[in-house]
Each structure stands twice: as structure tokens, then as C-alpha cells.
Scaffold this active site. Structure first.
Site, short mmCIF file in Angstrom:
data_model
loop_
_atom_site.label_atom_id
_atom_site.label_comp_id
_atom_site.label_asym_id
_atom_site.label_seq_id
_atom_site.Cartn_x
_atom_site.Cartn_y
_atom_site.Cartn_z
N SER A 30 0.83 -1.21 0.00
CA SER A 30 0.00 0.00 0.00
C SER A 30 0.86 1.26 0.00
O SER A 30 1.74 1.41 0.83
CB SER A 30 -0.89 0.05 1.25
OG SER A 30 -1.59 -1.15 1.38
N HIS A 61 -4.30 0.12 -4.87
CA HIS A 61 -3.60 -1.09 -5.31
C HIS A 61 -4.00 -1.26 -6.77
O HIS A 61 -4.97 -1.95 -7.09
CB HIS A 61 -4.05 -2.31 -4.53
CG HIS A 61 -3.76 -2.25 -3.07
ND1 HIS A 61 -4.43 -1.42 -2.21
CD2 HIS A 61 -2.87 -2.93 -2.30
CE1 HIS A 61 -3.95 -1.60 -0.99
NE2 HIS A 61 -3.02 -2.50 -1.02
N HIS A 83 -5.59 -9.07 -0.91
CA HIS A 83 -5.47 -9.41 0.51
C HIS A 83 -6.56 -10.41 0.90
O HIS A 83 -7.65 -10.42 0.32
CB HIS A 83 -5.64 -8.15 1.36
CG HIS A 83 -4.58 -7.11 1.13
ND1 HIS A 83 -4.63 -6.25 0.06
CD2 HIS A 83 -3.46 -6.82 1.82
CE1 HIS A 83 -3.56 -5.46 0.12
NE2 HIS A 83 -2.84 -5.78 1.17
N TYR A 85 -8.38 -10.24 3.46
CA TYR A 85 -9.56 -9.55 4.01
C TYR A 85 -10.54 -9.11 2.92
O TYR A 85 -11.69 -8.77 3.21
CB TYR A 85 -9.16 -8.35 4.89
CG TYR A 85 -8.39 -7.26 4.19
CD1 TYR A 85 -9.00 -6.43 3.25
CD2 TYR A 85 -7.05 -7.04 4.47
CE1 TYR A 85 -8.29 -5.43 2.60
CE2 TYR A 85 -6.33 -6.04 3.84
CZ TYR A 85 -6.95 -5.25 2.91
OH TYR A 85 -6.24 -4.27 2.27
N GLU A 86 -10.11 -9.13 1.68
CA GLU A 86 -11.05 -8.81 0.59
C GLU A 86 -11.97 -10.00 0.32
O GLU A 86 -12.92 -9.88 -0.46
CB GLU A 86 -10.28 -8.47 -0.69
CG GLU A 86 -9.45 -7.20 -0.58
CD GLU A 86 -8.58 -6.97 -1.81
OE1 GLU A 86 -9.13 -6.53 -2.84
OE2 GLU A 86 -7.37 -7.23 -1.75
N ALA A 113 2.78 -1.89 3.95
CA ALA A 113 2.56 -0.80 4.90
C ALA A 113 2.18 -1.45 6.22
O ALA A 113 1.34 -2.36 6.24
CB ALA A 113 1.42 0.08 4.41
N MET A 211 -1.45 -6.67 7.41
CA MET A 211 -2.49 -7.60 6.93
C MET A 211 -2.08 -8.34 5.66
O MET A 211 -2.92 -8.81 4.91
CB MET A 211 -3.78 -6.81 6.65
CG MET A 211 -4.27 -6.02 7.84
SD MET A 211 -5.57 -4.89 7.39
CE MET A 211 -5.70 -3.88 8.88
N SER A 212 -0.78 -8.43 5.43
CA SER A 212 -0.33 -9.08 4.19
C SER A 212 0.94 -9.86 4.43
O SER A 212 1.24 -10.25 5.56
CB SER A 212 -0.11 -8.02 3.11
OG SER A 212 0.98 -7.18 3.47
N ASN A 235 2.02 4.21 10.17
CA ASN A 235 1.36 4.77 11.36
C ASN A 235 1.85 3.98 12.55
O ASN A 235 2.30 2.84 12.40
CB ASN A 235 -0.16 4.64 11.24
CG ASN A 235 -0.59 3.19 11.09
OD1 ASN A 235 -0.53 2.63 9.99
ND2 ASN A 235 -0.97 2.57 12.18
N HIS A 247 -6.77 5.29 6.80
CA HIS A 247 -6.20 4.68 5.59
C HIS A 247 -5.58 5.72 4.66
O HIS A 247 -4.54 5.46 4.03
CB HIS A 247 -7.26 3.86 4.85
CG HIS A 247 -6.75 3.22 3.59
ND1 HIS A 247 -5.76 2.26 3.59
CD2 HIS A 247 -7.06 3.42 2.30
CE1 HIS A 247 -5.50 1.90 2.34
NE2 HIS A 247 -6.28 2.58 1.53
N1 CYT Z 1 -1.43 -0.19 10.14
C1 CYT Z 1 -1.37 -0.89 9.01
N2 CYT Z 1 -2.25 -2.03 11.26
C2 CYT Z 1 -1.87 -0.76 11.28
O1 CYT Z 1 -1.90 -0.10 12.33
N3 CYT Z 1 -0.93 -0.31 7.89
C3 CYT Z 1 -1.77 -2.19 8.99
C4 CYT Z 1 -2.21 -2.74 10.13
#
Ligand code: CYT
Length: 275
Positions: A30, A61, A83, A85-86, A113, A211-212, A235, A247
Site C-alpha cells: 500500500s 492497489h 489481501h 480480508y477482501e 505498509a 495484513m499481508s 502509522n 487509511h
Molecule cells: N497499520 C497498518 N495495522 C496498522 O496499524 N498499515 C496495517 C495494520
């Protein structure tokens, strides 16, 4: 068609589009998609055109395979990934990694990210992944094993190549900054984590959360690819600072650190390829 046959079909399609046979693959996370602009002599193929390839539904993406040259090294760059989660199945999430291998890629750079758990990181810090913790609740190698890809039980004791990480650290140092390393913990998402989860993950030994990546790395190792993992801390994770996670901000930080990220990869990839 079996997974293997579908991956072969996709790889053969890529081979029909270019004479280039990259040994280095790069998956852009990302906000890092801009990096693909560093590639020259480009053949860019939208995922939609590649047989059996999953399409991403997330904004930011864009979804294409960029094949060309990065500072003289042939590369296959994935601009965008799908991902779990999609709603994609593990097999779909990791399909592009399977295809890269059949296309000839032996060394894989995975980027993402991530949220920073280690308070020594700050927004915009680039971190070298030294290991991971998979808390997504699944594993991309679940199901009948395809022996043409790899063994039923595969070793994950050096999932992230120590020598590639060392190269990245050396090159960062030459550019007058320090590449910190950290353990990446993966959750399913798509919600960001709660502060209690982040405290728990810190106790478990995690420095980054995202998440990846872990699924791609699991199948990359299944197929014997060498992996370099880089996280961009977009972040600080929930509860680390007294602020909410957005996001848009995640994407914006990616754009800001893009130049540093590009200059690192532009020197690391040629050294990887020369190994
Ligand atoms: N940030 C991110 N958690 C987070 O805080 N980019 C993914 C998952």
C-alpha cells in the site's frame, strides 16, 4: 485445472508477452506502488489480462505486473496485491507468488505498509523484516500438497534471508540511515487492531503489524525462493500514540517515503541479483 496448471498457464502468458526472464520479483505494498516508475524498458500487464489472476478491490492497489529493468537488473514488479480480508482464498492471495516462481523468479522482495508497535519506530520508518508471526488463522499451504511446488512440510527457520537483510542494512548505512529490523505480525484485517491486541502482540514479540506478506512468504519459502521483506511504518499501531488510524494517512506516508524506499531498492536489487 489444478492450481499448478493454472499457475503454469499464467506464467506462460507472461513469457509470451516479453523475452525478459527476471530472477528478482518485487511485490509493492500500500502506497508504495509508485516505485514501479523506476523500472525502464517496461512491459506492463494489467492483472485482468493475466489468466487466473485475482483482481484487487482496494483503492491504491492498481493491479498490474511491470516487467522491465531496474538499474540494469531484470525485474518483475507487482504493482498491487490482493489481501485475504477482501475475501480471497489463500490460494488466490498467493497465486501471483506461485506464478512469479514459474516465471523464473528466485529472489522475492515483499513490501508492505505496517503499523509500528516498537516505539523506537516513527511514522515513515522503513524496517527490514527479520521474522514473522502469522496470526491470520490460516496458512497458504493448507490443502493437498503440490509436490511440483514444494514439500508437504517446509522449513521456515530462515523465512527472511539473513544475507539479503544484511545487504539492505549495508546499503542503508551507505545512504546515511539505519535500517532497523523487526518481527512482522500478520492479522486478517480489515479492521485495524485494538490497543489491547497491540499490547498482546508486543508481549508476543511483534514489532510491526499488518495484513499481508506472511502468506506470500510462506509460499515463497515452500518453493525455495529467497525473501527480503521491507515494511513501511505508515502509522504507529493502535494505542501506541493517542491518535486514530486513517487509511488515507497510510497511503500518504507511502508517497512521502517513496524516494527513500526507491533509492534503497535501486541499490539492493543489483546486489541481490549478483549473489
Ligand atoms: N497499520 C497498518 N495495522 C496498522 O496499524 N498499515 C496495517 C495494520
Amino acid at each position: 485445472m489444478s492450481l499448478y496448471e493454472r499457475a503454469v498457464e499464467a506464467a506462460e502468458f507472461l513469457k509470451s508477452k516479453t523475452a525478459v526472464r527476471p530472477r528478482v520479483g518485487i511485490i509493492l505494498g500500500s502506497g508504495l506502488g509508485e516505485f514501479a516508475e523506476q523500472v525502464t524498458d517496461v512491459v506492463a500487464i494489467p492483472y485482468a489480462e493475466i489468466p487466473n489472476f485475482p483482481q484487487s478491490t482496494v483503492q491504491g492497489h492498481s493491479g498490474r505486473m511491470v516487467i522491465g529493468s531496474l538499474c540494469g537488473v531484470d525485474v518483475a514488479v507487482m504493482q498491487g496485491r490482493v489481501h485475504a480480508y477482501e475475501g480471497y482464498r489463500m490460494e488466490e492471495v498467493t497465486f501471483p507468488t506461485r506464478v512469479l516462481k514459474l516465471f523464473g523468479v528466485e529472489q522475492l522482495v515483499v513490501t508492505n505498509a505496517a503499523g509500528g508497535i516498537d516505539p523506537r519506530y516513527g511514522q515513515g520508518t522503513i524496517v527490514g523484516i527479520c521474522d514473522h508471526i502469522n496470526l491470520t488463522g490460516t496458512n497458504a499451504c493448507v490443502g493437498p500438497n503440490e509436490a511440483r511446488f514444494g514439500p508437504r512440510f517446509h522449513d521456515m527457520s530462515e523465512a527472511y534471508s539473513e544475507r539479503l537483510l544484511e545487504i539492505a542494512q549495508e546499503e542503508a548505512q551507505k545512504q546515511a540511515w539505519m535500517l532497523k529490523t523487526g518481527v512482522y505480525l500478520a492479522v486478517l484485517g480489515p479492521s485495524y487492531e485494538t490497543p489491547a491486541e497491540i499490547r498482546a502482540f508486543r508481549t508476543l514479540g511483534a514489532d510491526l503489524v499488518g495484513m499481508s506478506t506472511v502468506h506470500e512468504v510462506i509460499v515463497a519459502r515452500h518453493m525455495g525462493m529467497e525473501v527480503l521483506g521491507l515494511s513501511l511504518v505508515t502509522n504507529m499501531a493502535a494505542g501506541v500514540l493517542d491518535q486514530v488510524i486513517d487509511h488515507e494517512e497510510v497511503m500518504e506516508i507511502g508517497r512521502k517515503v517513496a524516494a527513500q524506499f526507491s533509492s534503497l531498492l535501486s541499490v539492493v536489487v543489483p546486489r541481490m541479483a549478483a549473489l
